[in-house]
Design a protein around this motif. Structure first.
Motif, short mmCIF file in Angstrom:
data_model
loop_
_atom_site.label_atom_id
_atom_site.label_comp_id
_atom_site.label_asym_id
_atom_site.label_seq_id
_atom_site.Cartn_x
_atom_site.Cartn_y
_atom_site.Cartn_z
N GLU A 85 34.00 12.74 -10.59
CA GLU A 85 32.89 13.51 -10.03
C GLU A 85 32.72 13.20 -8.54
O GLU A 85 32.46 14.10 -7.73
N ARG A 86 32.87 11.92 -8.18
CA ARG A 86 32.75 11.54 -6.76
C ARG A 86 33.87 12.18 -5.95
O ARG A 86 33.63 12.64 -4.82
N PHE A 87 35.06 12.23 -6.49
CA PHE A 87 36.17 12.85 -5.77
C PHE A 87 35.95 14.35 -5.59
O PHE A 87 36.23 14.91 -4.53
N ILE A 88 35.43 15.00 -6.62
CA ILE A 88 35.17 16.44 -6.51
C ILE A 88 34.14 16.71 -5.41
O ILE A 88 34.28 17.67 -4.64
N GLU A 89 33.14 15.85 -5.28
CA GLU A 89 32.16 15.99 -4.20
C GLU A 89 32.84 15.82 -2.83
O GLU A 89 32.52 16.53 -1.88
N PHE A 90 33.76 14.88 -2.76
CA PHE A 90 34.50 14.63 -1.52
C PHE A 90 35.32 15.88 -1.13
O PHE A 90 35.32 16.30 0.04
N VAL A 91 36.01 16.46 -2.11
CA VAL A 91 36.81 17.65 -1.84
C VAL A 91 35.92 18.80 -1.38
O VAL A 91 36.23 19.51 -0.42
#
Length: 555
Positions: A115-121
């Protein structure tokens, strides 16, 4: 026109969806509607017996669409991925050029949840995407995003990556087609390649493909380039290795071929009978930024001349290819690079410099040796200029001057073909005192276009006064279509398996053969000549052209 296109599309779709031993009616399905043509877009499978009706080479108006696949990005938290790669993937999806069965996996050291990575993207996309941000596009793309935490020396991390790839095959329908983008320092290429092999990720199954994308520089000299190629070739088939040179994805660079070969007015004078010399410039007004760890020890020549500028030179000087396929384009570029001759006197025909403190516009900036992370005794050049000759019938006697540098007067990349003076000038000397040489200037960035410089009569007066003027063509003002970013084009080409814009092993090796003797000579000279930030380089570079009776263009 729309009716004819719909009819042709329907006929082509019907042909490709007929049942038979090698066809299945389920292999093609509507994906979206092209907003410009109002035509249905279709998914294509890369099965050997299946082809996408929209990729018929006879009709270039129809879009090329990637089939089911995924992209794995190593170094996904770096600047390149944030500012270029992730936005390019989103823009491709937004243009309907990626299928619903697309997956995107990030591999990095950070201890992030998915989820954190998706926010980053999402943040990277919103900050840097070229096309409008649409929630519907983002939701479809985000459903296929995955994250794997790990380091390049951790076999267990690559096992987790292998499991993630299999999950995408199962849940997203990527069908075993995966590309691995190495957005990492060159020293990490061999390690990542070996881990991909050990985990089985580099092996293709029947009817599927695995490809690797490698960022420049490909090695730091000829020996390291060959060693790296040997390692990568053990893991991936040579046809599955794509070496990225993002300059070759720029619309203006590709339009150089159109300028030369689609117009009868240019090719007859594109030779030594009419051309005096050629200047290829890549100037940057920025310093090294946060790239000290990469840049120091590499320098301007390895960073830019070996790849970008030599490729631009090859495209400028090559003969007309039989076709624009990868094989034919490579053949002509290779001939040019094979025919390059270095000057005997490297001291007189090369120049290198290092920016000192000065003013960049209204801001005072530090010199290279004062940059954070730079050794105060560093001999790395931030400016490089070289003269090359091409021993072919077309270019015999025409020097090619290549220059690049940081903290120069402005940001510009251009190819200037400068012509010889007219053989007879029936004008008074005073009337032509300002008349220079004709030139065709291809502007690669930032204002893409072409400028023609020629002499014209000054209006009024009783004498024939001639002055140099410019006739300008700008892509932005002449076409309503927005030019895609270079990485959009190149990533899509990788997913399609279309290699014309990617340098081959032979091209890379020939480029290092050209640059290595110059680097070896420079290594004996000590400190590069200083030049003030905001100027156009060291005095040594001006002297280099002055010896030939020429001078650098002022972009």
């Amino acid at each position: 026109m729309r009716t004819r296109l719909r009819t042709r599309l329907a006929q082509r779709t019907a042909q490709h969806t007929q049942c038979g031993p090698n066809r299945s009616p389920n292999r093609i399905s509507p994906l979206a509607i092209d907003s410009r043509r109002r035509l249905p877009l279709y998914i294509m499978s890369e099965s050997p017996n299946w082809s996408n009706p929209l990729r018929d080479s006879r009709d270039l108006r129809l879009p090329r669409i990637a089939g089911p696949c995924s992209l794995v990005i190593f170094g996904v938290t770096g600047d390149l991925a944030q500012k270029k790669l992730l936005p390019a993937v989103y823009d491709l999806a937004n243009r309907g050029l990626l299928p619903p069965s697309f997956g995107l996996t990030g591999f990095a050291r950070r201890d992030w949840t998915q989820e954190r990575f998706i926010e980053f993207v999402k943040a990277a996309v919103q900050a840097h995407c070229r096309t409008p941000f649409k929630e519907s596009t983002w939701r479809n793309l985000a459903a296929g995003i995955r994250f794997v935490q790990g380091t390049f020396d951790d076999p267990e991390a690559f096992e987790r990556l292998s499991a993630t790839v299999q999950e995408l095959d199962r849940d997203r329908g990527t069908q075993g087609n995966h590309a691995f983008y190495m957005s990492v320092p060159p020293r990490a290429f061999p390690q990542v390649a070996k881990q991909l092999a050990a985990s089985g990720l580099s092996r293709s199954s029947e009817g599927a493909w695995r490809r690797v994308i490698i960022e420049k520089p490909f090695g730091h000299d000829l020996a390291s380039a060959k060693e790296l190629d040997s390692v990568v070739s053990e893991v991936f088939d040579p046809s599955s290795v794509f070496r990225i040179d993002h300059y070759l994805g720029k619309e203006t660079v590709q339009n150089l071929l159109a300028l030369r070969f689609a117009n009868a007015m240019y090719e007859p004078i594109w030779n030594a009978n009419y051309v005096d010399h050629v200047q290829i410039t890549m100037a940057e007004d920025i310093g090294i930024g946060g790239r000290a760890g990469y840049y120091d020890g590499i320098g301007a020549a390895r960073d830019v001349i070996q790849n970008h500028l030599l490729q631009l030179m090859a495209l400028t000087a090559m003969e007309e290819p039989v076709s624009f396929t990868a094989k034919d384009l490579t053949a002509e570029k290779t001939k040019v690079l094979s025919a390059v001759r270095l000057p005997k006197d490297l001291a007189a025909n090369t120049a290198r410099g290092q920016y000192a403190k000065g003013w960049q516009g209204s801001h005072e900036v530090v010199g290279y040796l004062e940059e954070k992370g730079i050794d105060p005794k560093s001999t790395t050049e931030t400016y490089a200029a070289i003269r090359l000759d091409i021993d072919t019938r077309r270019w015999a006697g025409v020097p090619f001057y290549l220059r690049c540098g940081k903290r120069l007067g402005k940001r510009v990349t251009e190819i200037a073909v400068v012509f010889k003076r007219a053989p007879h000038l029936p004008f008074e000397q005073t009337a032509v005192r300002e008349l220079g040489k004709n030139a065709i200037v291809i502007r690669v960035q930032p204002d893409e276009g072409v400028t023609m410089r020629f002499g014209a009569k000054v209006p009024g007066g009783s004498t024939m006064e001639v002055r140099d003027v410019n006739m300008d063509f700008s892509y932005g003002r002449s076409f309503t279509e927005n030019s895609p970013e270079a990485y959009e084009r190149l990533i899509l080409d990788v997913l399609l398996g279309d290699p014309p814009l990617f340098p081959t092993t032979e091209e890379v090796n020939l480029s290092w053969e050209i640059l290595d003797p110059i680097e070896q000579f420079w290594s004996t000279l000590g400190q590069p000549q200083a030049y003030r930030a905001g100027t156009w380089g060291p005095a040594q570079a001006d002297e280099m052209l002055a010896r030939d009776g020429r001078h650098w263009r002022m972009p």
